[in-house]
Each structure stands twice: as structure tokens, then as C-alpha cells.
Design a protein around this motif. Structure first.
Motif, PDB file in Angstrom:
ATOM      1  N   LEU A  28       0.718  -1.057   0.009  1.00 12.26           N
ATOM      2  CA  LEU A  28      -0.060   0.019   0.014  1.00 12.26           C
ATOM      3  C   LEU A  28       0.838   1.318   0.027  1.00 12.26           C
ATOM      4  CD1 LEU A  28      -2.828  -0.921   2.358  1.00 12.26           C
ATOM      5  CD2 LEU A  28      -3.078  -0.692  -0.018  1.00 12.26           C
ATOM      6  N   GLU A  29       1.858   1.083   0.830  1.00 14.71           N
ATOM      7  CA  GLU A  29       2.787   2.259   0.725  1.00 14.71           C
ATOM      8  C   GLU A  29       3.682   2.682  -0.583  1.00 14.71           C
ATOM      9  OE1 GLU A  29       5.609   1.815   3.930  1.00 14.71           O
ATOM     10  OE2 GLU A  29       4.377   1.754   5.513  1.00 14.71           O
ATOM     11  N   ARG A  30       3.962   1.366  -1.310  1.00 13.53           N
ATOM     12  CA  ARG A  30       4.524   1.582  -2.731  1.00 13.53           C
ATOM     13  C   ARG A  30       3.570   2.249  -3.808  1.00 13.53           C
ATOM     14  NH1 ARG A  30       6.710  -3.522  -1.388  1.00 13.53           N
ATOM     15  NH2 ARG A  30       4.977  -4.504  -2.658  1.00 13.53           N
ATOM     16  N   THR A  31       2.255   1.769  -3.597  1.00 17.11           N
ATOM     17  CA  THR A  31       1.055   2.234  -4.257  1.00 17.11           C
ATOM     18  C   THR A  31       0.733   3.634  -4.018  1.00 17.11           C
ATOM     19  OG1 THR A  31       0.240  -0.045  -4.429  1.00 17.11           O
ATOM     20  CG2 THR A  31      -1.192   1.789  -5.273  1.00 17.11           C
ATOM     21  N   GLN A  32       0.745   4.055  -2.802  1.00 13.82           N
ATOM     22  CA  GLN A  32       0.369   5.579  -2.496  1.00 13.82           C
ATOM     23  C   GLN A  32       1.668   6.291  -3.006  1.00 13.82           C
ATOM     24  OE1 GLN A  32      -2.224   6.848  -0.550  1.00 13.82           O
ATOM     25  NE2 GLN A  32      -1.401   8.642  -2.020  1.00 13.82           N
TER      26      GLN A  32
END
Length: 378
Positions: A28-32
Motif C-alpha cells: 500500500l505504501e508503494r502504491t501510494q
């Protein structure tokens, strides 16, 4: 020349990694981070992107849709991003026994889109049922997914849990594949989503990759038929209904875009609050009051903290009055435009006709590439 597949199908273990990772904190952090980078790239060159978004015509659009997705669609369109808006009429029957007043709801959806600023000269508005080639992509796509994989999809899992002993339709089970076809038929490379929708987008990415690995590539084989679509994560505020629950027409708690000002006022006057007269913005401890504060702030272009501070000891009655005035003032031009559009059914049908013609041309071209990659051109 042999037409057998030249590379093995992905193993189930490899497939699991793609879909499970969408729920991990690191993913999720990478996607954000990537979503934030895409926003910057849109500012530099919006023509690099094509988005696919849309709604099921199961009822009238409301403020949850307005703040949650419609304003963002208009923003991206106005920024110069190629925008495709799907009226997902076939998806109405995934979890329902009939289509209901489908024609009325489709035209209502189109009127809402146009009233909020989606421009049919710059955005393509189309329907599932009018684009056969889009739906034909379901066949090769279904060949690269597994039954267990589909049952792990959050939307399908929740439907399974909700239905109990009732059999789930095949269309509901394959709902994630249909969504992949929606995204990939027009080769959208960007999809505005909330974090809870990431598994659907990841399924589309997995299907695009597996198709390439199993069946082949377009033309001279130098490029995949389908792009790997990326997520543009939504930072839209979560606007609740007048009862403090998720805004939904079925709950009777939604402020619809097409409502008149008096009906809006009646609904907001009945909105749930609490016994504390002093108004504060605290979404965790005072969700109902904070929702009215947020709604007032969004409609008037202010910070919710400032709205709460201004009302102070004015109590729920003052807060509701402020919310009614802000919402009705904001929606007044939208409602006026919508009334004009709803009175001209011929124009709404023409918008759909032109959008469907464009979607069909693109879908046929994509299907032709698919058939070439699968060696099914005879």
C-alpha cells in the motif's frame, strides 16, 4: 507454424503473490508513492494517461458519489487526461434478480455526469451492453484465472458471506474478470480507486500479464496487447449518510444530486447528531456531528475545523441550518443544469450513441489484436 503456447501458464503460487500483496502495508505504501508520482506526471504531461471509471446504474447519484469520485473525474478530464466513463448496466445483474427501471436509471446517470461537468466532447460515456467486443474479452480472460482466485476477491467473498446458502451467480463470481475487461478493452493505464478496490485493479494487472505470457503479443510481437494499469488512489473524504451510516439510496439517507432544495432540507434536518450542544470536529468520537461539519465544509470550500469553531455553542440546529444552506447553494447550478438535461432525452441518448460508437471502434480494434495474439485469425 505452431500455434501452441510457447511459455507455461503461471503457477498458482506465483499468482497468489500478485493478489495477496495488494493488502500488505508495504504494498500500500508503494502504491501510494506511485500514485503521488502519477499526480505529478499528470501535471507535466496528461496525454500519457487514459483513465477508466464508472458506476452501476442501480439508483440516483448522491453527495457520496459527488465528493468521492465525480469531482475527481472532472478534475482529471479538465487537466487533459483522456477519460472513459462506463455506465455498467450489465453489472446490475451480478447480484440482483432483475434489471429494474434500467433505462430510466441509465439516462439519470448520464444526466448526472453531464450536470457535474463531464464533457462528452472530451470524455467517452458508454454502456456495457452496447459494446459486444468488450464483453467478448471475458472468454480469453476467464481462461487465465482460477476459481479459488476469484473466490478470494473481497467483493466476491463478501457476496458469498452475505448470501449464506443461496447459490451465487456465475456473473457474480466472475465480476472481477468483467471489471478487468472494462479496464483493458480501451487500454486504460490509470484507474482512480480507493484502497479497498486495489484487489480488483491487481486482478486486471494479473490478467494482462498472464495473457501476454500464455497467448502472445500483438503485431510483430514486440509489445504486449494490454498495458498494466496503475492505481490513482483517491484521497476523497468519506461522506456519511444522514443517519451516520454509509450514504446509500437503499437506506434512505442520501442527498441525491437531483433532489430539490426542500427535500434536501428535510433530510438534513432529520440528520443524526448527539446531545452535546458545543460543536466540534472529531470524526472518531463524534462521527455524526463531524459528518455534518465536513459536509458543510466541503460544500462551502472551507476547513471543517473552521466550520466547527464558527458554530461553537450554536448547537445542532445551527449546524444543520449551515449544512442545508451550503449544500443547496453548491448544488443549485448542478440541479438547474440537470433539470435541463433530464428534459431533453434525445440529447442524452445522442451522448450515449456517440460514446458507444467510439467505445465499439476501440473495442473491435483491441479484440482484433487479441485474436492475432491467440492465432485465431482465419
Amino acid at each position: 507454424m505452431s500455434t501452441e503456447q510457447t511459455s507455461p501458464a503461471p503457477t498458482l503460487a506465483e499468482d497468489d503473490v500478485d493478489l495477496i500483496e495488494t493488502t500488505s502495508d508495504a504494498s500500500l505504501e508503494r502504491t501510494q508513492r506511485r500514485s503521488d508520482a502519477i499526480e505529478r506526471e499528470i501535471g507535466e504531461d496528461p496525454t500519457r494517461f487514459r483513465i477508466l471509471t464508472g458506476d452501476r446504474p442501480t439508483g440516483n447519484l448522491h453527495l457520496g458519489h459527488y465528493f468521492g469520485s465525480l469531482l475527481n473525474r472532472v478534475r482529471l478530464q479538465d487537466a487533459g487526461v483522456e477519460t472513459w466513463v462506463l455506465v455498467a448496466d450489465y453489472q446490475v445483474i451480478t447480484d440482483r434478480d432483475g434489471v429494474g427501471p434500467i433505462r430510466e436509471r441509465v439516462l439519470s446517470l448520464v444526466a448526472d455526469y453531464l450536470a457535474v461537468g463531464i464533457d462528452p466532447q472530451r470524455s467517452t460515456i458508454f454502456t456495457h451492453s452496447a459494446v459486444p467486443a468488450l464483453n467478448q474479452l471475458m472468454l480469453p480472460f476467464l481462461s487465465v484465472v482460477t476459481d479459488s482466485e476469484l473466490r478470494r476477491n473481497p467483493t466476491v467473498k463478501s457476496e458469498l458471506e452475505a448470501t449464506g446458502d443461496r447459490a451465487m451467480s456465475g456473473l457474480m463470481l466472475t465480476y472481477p474478470v468483467h471489471q478487468a475487461a472494462d479496464i483493458l478493452f480501451c487500454k486504460a493505464n490509470l484507474v482512480p480507486v480507493g484502497k479497498d478496490q486495489l484487489p480488483h485493479l491487481e486482478q486486471a494487472r494479473v490478467i494482462a500479464r498472464r495473457f501476454d505470457e500464455r497467448y502472445g503479443r500483438a503485431g510483430d510481437g514486440s509489445r504486449p496487447v494490454f498495458p498494466r494499469p496503475e492505481a490513482l488512489l483517491s484521497n476523497a473524504p468519506n461522506v456519511l449518510g444522514t443517519d451516520g451510516q454509509k450514504m446509500s439510496k437503499s437506506r434512505g439517507n442520501a442527498i441525491e444530486l437531483g433532489m430539490d432544495a426542500d427535500t434536501t432540507a428535510k433530510l438534513l434536518k432529520r440528520a443524526v447528531t448527539d446531545a452535546d450542544r458545543h460543536i466540534t470536529y472529531d470524526p472518531v468520537l463524534r462521527p455524526e456531528v463531524s459528518n455534518l461539519v465536513l459536509l458543510t465544509a466541503l460544500a462551502s470550500g472551507r476547513r471543517p475545523e473552521d466550520v466547527a469553531a464558527e458554530i461553537g455553542d450554536g448547537g445542532a440546529a445551527t449546524l444543520k441550518k449551515a449544512a442545508i444552506e451550503a449544500v443547496n447553494d453548491m448544488l443549485a447550478p448542478v440541479r438547474a443544469r440537470r433539470a435541463e438535461l433530464a428534459a431533453d432525452e434525445g440529447y442524452l441518448l445522442d451522448v450515449l450513441r456517440r460514446g458507444n460508437e467510439h467505445a465499439n471502434a476501440v473495442a473491435e480494434a483491441t479484440l482484433s489484436e487479441v485474436r492475432q495474439a491467440m492465432h485465431m485469425v482465419y
